[in-house]
Design a protein around this motif. Structure first.
Motif, mmCIF file in Angstrom:
data_model
loop_
_atom_site.group_PDB
_atom_site.id
_atom_site.type_symbol
_atom_site.label_atom_id
_atom_site.label_comp_id
_atom_site.label_asym_id
_atom_site.label_seq_id
_atom_site.Cartn_x
_atom_site.Cartn_y
_atom_site.Cartn_z
ATOM 1 N N TYR A 165 5.676 7.857 -0.290
ATOM 2 C CA TYR A 165 6.329 8.803 0.610
ATOM 3 C C TYR A 165 7.755 9.050 0.120
ATOM 4 N N ILE A 166 8.325 10.166 0.552
ATOM 5 C CA ILE A 166 9.681 10.522 0.139
ATOM 6 C C ILE A 166 10.602 10.548 1.355
ATOM 7 N N GLY A 167 11.723 9.864 1.236
ATOM 8 C CA GLY A 167 12.774 9.918 2.243
ATOM 9 C C GLY A 167 14.040 10.461 1.605
ATOM 10 N N MET A 168 15.021 10.760 2.423
ATOM 11 C CA MET A 168 16.328 11.172 1.901
ATOM 12 C C MET A 168 17.389 10.287 2.544
ATOM 13 N N GLU A 169 18.138 9.568 1.727
ATOM 14 C CA GLU A 169 19.201 8.708 2.246
ATOM 15 C C GLU A 169 20.535 9.431 2.111
ATOM 16 N N ASN A 170 21.082 9.790 3.256
ATOM 17 C CA ASN A 170 22.320 10.556 3.411
ATOM 18 C C ASN A 170 21.977 12.049 3.510
ATOM 19 N N GLY A 171 22.366 12.650 4.605
ATOM 20 C CA GLY A 171 22.126 14.080 4.812
ATOM 21 C C GLY A 171 23.121 14.970 4.113
ATOM 22 N N ASP A 204 0.800 -1.224 0.000
ATOM 23 C CA ASP A 204 0.000 0.000 0.000
ATOM 24 C C ASP A 204 0.831 1.271 0.000
ATOM 25 N N ALA A 205 2.001 1.232 0.629
ATOM 26 C CA ALA A 205 2.808 2.450 0.774
ATOM 27 C C ALA A 205 4.286 2.122 0.679
ATOM 28 N N MET A 206 5.051 3.078 0.163
ATOM 29 C CA MET A 206 6.488 2.868 0.041
ATOM 30 C C MET A 206 7.222 4.187 0.151
ATOM 31 N N PHE A 207 8.380 4.153 0.783
ATOM 32 C CA PHE A 207 9.234 5.328 0.855
ATOM 33 C C PHE A 207 10.262 5.274 -0.267
ATOM 34 N N PHE A 208 10.157 6.226 -1.188
ATOM 35 C CA PHE A 208 11.132 6.388 -2.255
ATOM 36 C C PHE A 208 12.244 7.293 -1.722
ATOM 37 N N ALA A 209 13.451 6.773 -1.661
ATOM 38 C CA ALA A 209 14.563 7.520 -1.070
ATOM 39 C C ALA A 209 15.338 8.297 -2.126
ATOM 40 N N ALA A 210 15.551 9.570 -1.853
ATOM 41 C CA ALA A 210 16.437 10.390 -2.682
ATOM 42 C C ALA A 210 17.852 10.162 -2.152
ATOM 43 N N PHE A 211 18.564 9.237 -2.790
ATOM 44 C CA PHE A 211 19.886 8.831 -2.311
ATOM 45 C C PHE A 211 20.994 9.594 -3.026
ATOM 46 N N THR A 212 21.945 10.091 -2.257
ATOM 47 C CA THR A 212 23.172 10.664 -2.826
ATOM 48 C C THR A 212 24.360 10.035 -2.125
ATOM 49 N N SER A 213 25.319 9.577 -2.909
ATOM 50 C CA SER A 213 26.505 8.956 -2.322
ATOM 51 C C SER A 213 27.376 10.029 -1.669
ATOM 52 N N GLN A 214 28.143 9.619 -0.669
ATOM 53 C CA GLN A 214 29.003 10.562 0.031
ATOM 54 C C GLN A 214 30.265 10.825 -0.783
ATOM 55 N N ARG A 215 30.514 12.079 -1.040
ATOM 56 C CA ARG A 215 31.725 12.488 -1.734
ATOM 57 C C ARG A 215 32.487 13.460 -0.857
ATOM 58 N N GLU A 216 33.672 13.863 -1.307
ATOM 59 C CA GLU A 216 34.458 14.849 -0.559
ATOM 60 C C GLU A 216 33.587 16.076 -0.297
ATOM 61 N N ARG A 217 33.648 16.595 0.919
ATOM 62 C CA ARG A 217 32.713 17.636 1.324
ATOM 63 C C ARG A 217 33.170 19.021 0.876
ATOM 64 N N THR A 218 33.170 19.195 -0.445
ATOM 65 C CA THR A 218 33.467 20.500 -1.029
ATOM 66 C C THR A 218 32.148 21.189 -1.360
#
Length: 411
Positions: A147-153, A83-97
Motif C-alpha cells: 500500500y502507499i501512504g504519504m508522510e507529510n502533506g 503480508d502487507a506494508m504501507f510504503f510512505a512517500a516521505f518529504t521533509s518540511q521545508r520553507e513553504r515557498t
C-alpha cells in the motif's frame, strides 16, 4: 511441472525455514506454534520509509538486503511472514515557498512511481494494493500487498485538488504533517510552537476531502490540538500510523492517555512505532545522545537549504554515530509493553503496529521485517489469544480502513 511445484512449495516454506535456522543457531528449540499462528493471520505494518531508498539506483527492494542500511525488502517481508506494508512517500518540511512545494510534489510522485515500478519488476513477489480487501486476496496468492501512504502533506501545498489526485495515484493515507508546521496543521515538534492553533482552515478542507475520497487521516506527528481538531471534524475513524504511548516514553510525538481514549471512542487505531525514543526514554547522559543532539541542531537549522548530496552526508554521519557509539536498544518486550498498555487502557480493538523501518525504527529482537514473528512470540508468552494477535497484526487496522471506504461510498 514437478520442478516448478517444488520451487513454489520451497518458497512458501521460507518463513518457517528462516525461523528454524535462527533458533537453531541460538541453541533454542523452535516453537512451531508461533509461526503457525503468525502465518495464519493477516499481518500489516502501516509505516516504513523505504521509498526514500528506492530513489537510489544502488538499492534493490526485490533482493535481500541487511540492517541497518536497509530494514525492508520483498524477500525479508516473506521471511517475516508480513503480508502487507504501507510504503510512505516521505518529504521533509521545508520553507513553504512555491519552489520547495513543487520539489516536494515532484519527489512524492517519484517515490510513488518507484513503488509501482518495483511491484511491476517483481510481480511474482508483490503488488500495489488500493483496497482494504486486497491484502487478504494477495495473502492467499502468496504475494505481498504494498500500500502507499504519504508522510507529510507538504506536497499538497494549498491545492485541495491534489488530495483526490494523490488518491487516484494509490495513496491511502496522508500523515498531515511531519516535524514542523505546514499549511495543514501544527506539528507536535515544531520548535517555533503552534502557528494555526491546530488545524488551519486549509487543513479542515483537507480532512473533509480525505473523508470524501476514502483516504485515511493519519494523526502521527500532529500537535495535540491538531489531533483534537481532526477528531472533532472527521466523519471517519482516524489512524496514527506510527505512534506510541506517551505515558511510557515521554516524547511529544507519542499519544497521551486521553488522546488514545478519544481515538478509540472515534473507532480509530494507534499503530505502535518501533523507534527507540518512542519506546523508551533515552539516556540523556550518553555520548551518543549528545552527538545526535548536536547533529539534530544542524538538521533543524540547515536542512532546508542543504543540497541532496549534503543531506546524504548528514544521513551517513547519523548512521556513523550509531555505529561508533552503540547503545542498548529497547527490546521487543518493551514494544509489547506499549501494546499491553493500550489493551488495558481502551481494549484490544484499537492497537496495531507501524514500525517506521527505514525511517529510524528498529529494536533489539526486531531489527527488520524478517524478525516480526518475535513480536507474535512475545504476545503469546503474555497470554494473548490468537484472535487478539490477529487484531493487533491487522484486524483492527483493516476494520478502520474498510470503515473509511464505506463512509466515502455514501458521499
Amino acid at each position: 511441472m514437478a520442478k516448478e511445484a517444488f520451487i513454489k512449495v520451497s518458497f512458501k516454506l521460507l518463513p518457517l525455514l528462516g525461523i528454524l535456522i535462527s533458533l537453531l543457531v541460538n541453541g533454542e528449540t523452535p516453537d512451531k506454534s508461533v509461526m503457525e499462528i503468525h502465518n495464519r493471520i493477516l499481518t500489516v505494518d502501516t509505516h516504513c520509509d523505504t521509498p526514500m531508498a528506492m530513489l537510489d539506483d544502488k538499492f534493490d527492494v526485490g533482493v535481500k538486503n541487511a540492517p541497518p542500511q536497509s530494514r525492508v525488502d520483498f524477500p525479508r517481508m516473506k521471511e517475516g511472514g508480513l503480508d502487507a506494508m504501507f510504503f510512505a512517500a516521505f518529504t521533509s518540511q521545508r520553507e513553504r515557498t512555491a519552489e520547495n512545494t513543487g520539489n516536494a510534489y515532484k519527489m512524492a510522485n517519484q517515490m510513488i512511481d518507484a513503488t509501482y515500478a518495483a511491484c511491476v519488476k517483481y510481480n511474482d513477489l508483490a503488488e500495489v494494493a488500493t483496497k482494504s480487501v486486497d491484502a487478504e486476496r494477495l495473502q492467499k496468492s502468496g504475494k505481498s500487498a504494498i500500500y502507499i501512504g504519504m508522510e507529510n502533506g507538504f506536497p499538497l501545498g494549498t491545492d485541495i485538488k491534489r488530495v483526490k489526485e494523490f488518491y487516484s495515484r494509490g495513496v491511502r493515507y496522508i500523515t498531515l504533517c511531519h516535524s514542523s508546521n505546514n499549511e495543514i496543521c501544527d506539528s507536535s515538534t515544531d520548535k517555533k510552537g503552534p502557528e494555526h492553533n491546530g488545524l488551519s482552515k486549509f487543513g479542515e478542507e483537507v480532512v473533509k476531502e480525505m473523508n470524501k475520497c476514502g483516504m485515511m487521516v493519519d494523526v502521527s506527528h500532529v500537535s495535540d490540538k491538531s489531533f483534537y481538531d481532526v477528531i472533532k471534524l472527521s466523519k471517519a475513524p482516524v489512524i496514527a500510523s506510527h505512534s506510541s504511548v506517551r505515558s511510557i516514553a515521554h516524547h511529544n510525538r507519542n499519544m497521551t492517555d486521553d488522546m488514545i481514549k478519544t481515538l478509540a471512542k472515534k473507532g480509530g487505531v494507534i499503530q505502535i512505532c518501533l523507534l527507540d525514543v518512542y519506546i523508551k526514554d533515552p539516556d540523556t547522559t550518553s555520548v551518543r545522545y549528545q552527538k545526535e543532539k548536536e547533529l539534530n541542531r544542524v538538521y533543524e537549522s540547515k536542512y532546508e537549504s542543504m543540497t541532496d548530496e549534503e543531506k546524504k552526508e548528514l544521513r551517513a554521519e547519523w548512521r556513523s554515530i550509531r555505529v561508533k557509539y552503540p547503545t542498548a536498544l529497547p527490546t521487543v518486550a518493551d514494544c509489547v509493553d506499549h501494546i499491553d498498555y493500550v489493551k488495558n487502557l481502551v481494549g484490544i480493538d484499537y492497537v496495531g503496529i507501524g514500525s517506521d523501518f527505514d525511517g529510524g525504527g528498529g529494536v533489539d529482537g526486531c531489527a527488520d521485517v524478517s524478525e516480526f514473528p518475535n513480536i507474535t512470540e512475545e504476545m503469546l508468552k503474555r497470554g494473548y489469544t490468537e484472535e487478539e494477535i490477529r487484531k493487533v497484526w491487522g484486524g483492527n487496522f483493516f476494520r478502520v480502513f474498510a470503515e473509511v471506504e464505506k463512509l466515502a461510498q455514501k458521499n
